[in-house]
Design an enzyme around this catalytic site. Structure first.
Site, PDB file in Angstrom:
ATOM      1  N   ASP A  53     -53.779 -11.920   4.088  1.00  0.00           N
ATOM      2  CA  ASP A  53     -54.503 -12.701   3.094  1.00  0.00           C
ATOM      3  C   ASP A  53     -55.981 -12.349   3.108  1.00  0.00           C
ATOM      4  O   ASP A  53     -56.510 -11.816   4.092  1.00  0.00           O
ATOM      5  CB  ASP A  53     -54.375 -14.203   3.396  1.00  0.00           C
ATOM      6  CG  ASP A  53     -52.944 -14.697   3.409  1.00  0.00           C
ATOM      7  OD1 ASP A  53     -52.101 -14.083   2.728  1.00  0.00           O
ATOM      8  OD2 ASP A  53     -52.673 -15.692   4.107  1.00  0.00           O
ATOM      9  N   TYR A 111     -48.857 -12.612  15.445  1.00  0.00           N
ATOM     10  CA  TYR A 111     -50.100 -13.113  14.879  1.00  0.00           C
ATOM     11  C   TYR A 111     -50.708 -14.114  15.858  1.00  0.00           C
ATOM     12  O   TYR A 111     -49.987 -14.888  16.495  1.00  0.00           O
ATOM     13  CB  TYR A 111     -49.859 -13.810  13.542  1.00  0.00           C
ATOM     14  CG  TYR A 111     -49.656 -12.888  12.364  1.00  0.00           C
ATOM     15  CD1 TYR A 111     -50.719 -12.504  11.576  1.00  0.00           C
ATOM     16  CD2 TYR A 111     -48.383 -12.413  12.044  1.00  0.00           C
ATOM     17  CE1 TYR A 111     -50.541 -11.667  10.481  1.00  0.00           C
ATOM     18  CE2 TYR A 111     -48.192 -11.574  10.959  1.00  0.00           C
ATOM     19  CZ  TYR A 111     -49.269 -11.204  10.181  1.00  0.00           C
ATOM     20  OH  TYR A 111     -49.081 -10.363   9.108  1.00  0.00           O
TER      21      TYR A 111
END
Length: 263
Positions: A53, A111
């Site tokens: 993102d 992540y």
């Protein structure tokens, strides 16, 4: 004939509108392609392992490029970095086997979402942490108690952005770890793949548990509801980083995945 190379690319996401190339906005893919074309104008567009993102960082974005001429890997790395801005860097370059595609052959990703704690935000870490201003300490034990229902293979619609284009909301989440540090805590997510904003929504929901705004026992019901409105807020992008990717072992592009290769 072209020569395939596999790159490990790191970038500080604050200056990018995500990894994927944009028409007019700055992107990691766009900057890398621009650098490659500076000395190899016929090179096709670099292909990454996954989208990040806008504002999200990466330490290990795996990228496949093709060059027209043969290169010694370190010289290719140096040539690319000479043409890249300082907030994106090629950390490793090596020849790639024919038929290898990082997106298709990735089997697991890690992540890390970094939370800043304490009475004041650390100005040196502010671009890389979501600082939580709070009167009471975050209840990490309650957050850890909320994790187990999320592990395994589930429909993660409740933790999926409404604009997510994935064909299915079913994903496999292998592990979530909470690792406290000095004035911070890292939330480490490892799974086969992730939906749009999934890690950020799970983080926001777990933070609400840590603040006492929802109970740890509620997480199973949130997941089962398959309703985005039942989960918590979407954590801001700057605390999130793509840290590691595992690929199918047959390609030799990473160490083997600890969880095997397919769901």
């Amino acid at each position: 004939m072209t020569h395939p190379f596999f790159l490990t690319v790191a970038y500080a996401g604050g200056g990018f509108h995500g990894w994927q190339i944009q028409t007019s906005l700055r992107s990691g893919q766009g900057e890398l392609w621009k650098a490659l074309c500076a000395f190899d104008p016929e090179a096709p567009m670099p292909q990454g392992t996954g989208r990040t993102d806008a504002g999200v960082h990466a330490r290990a974005q795996g990228v496949l490029i093709h060059t027209v001429r043969a290169w010694e890997p370190y010289r290719l790395l140096a040539a690319l970095n000479a043409h890249l801005p300082k907030d994106i860097r090629v950390m490793q370059a090596r020849p790639a086997p024919e038929g290898f595609f990082p997106r298709q052959h990735a089997v697991a990703k890690r992540y890390i979402y970094r939370l800043g704690l304490g009475p004041a935000e650390d100005p040196l870490m502010a671009p890389f942490r979501w600082h939580l201003h709070q009167a009471a300490p975050l209840d990490l034990a309650a957050m850890a108690e909320a994790v187990p229902p999320l592990l395994g293979t589930h429909d993660f619609t409740s933790f999926r952005n409404s604009e997510c284009a994935a064909q299915t909301p079913v994903r496999t989440l292998h592990a979530i770890q909470l690792t406290p540090g000095d004035g911070c805590v890292d939330l480490i997510f490892e799974g086969s793949s992730f939906l749009m904003h999934q890690v950020r929504i799970m983080t926001g929901t777990l933070v609400e548990v840590g603040k006492g705004r929802r109970s740890p026992e509620s997480m199973g019901a949130v997941l089962a509801a398959k309703d985005r409105s039942r989960a918590g807020l979407t954590a801001p992008p700057w605390g999130l980083c793509m840290e590691k990717v595992w690929y199918e072992a047959r390609w030799g592009m990473s160490d083997p995945s600890p969880w095997g290769e397919r769901d």
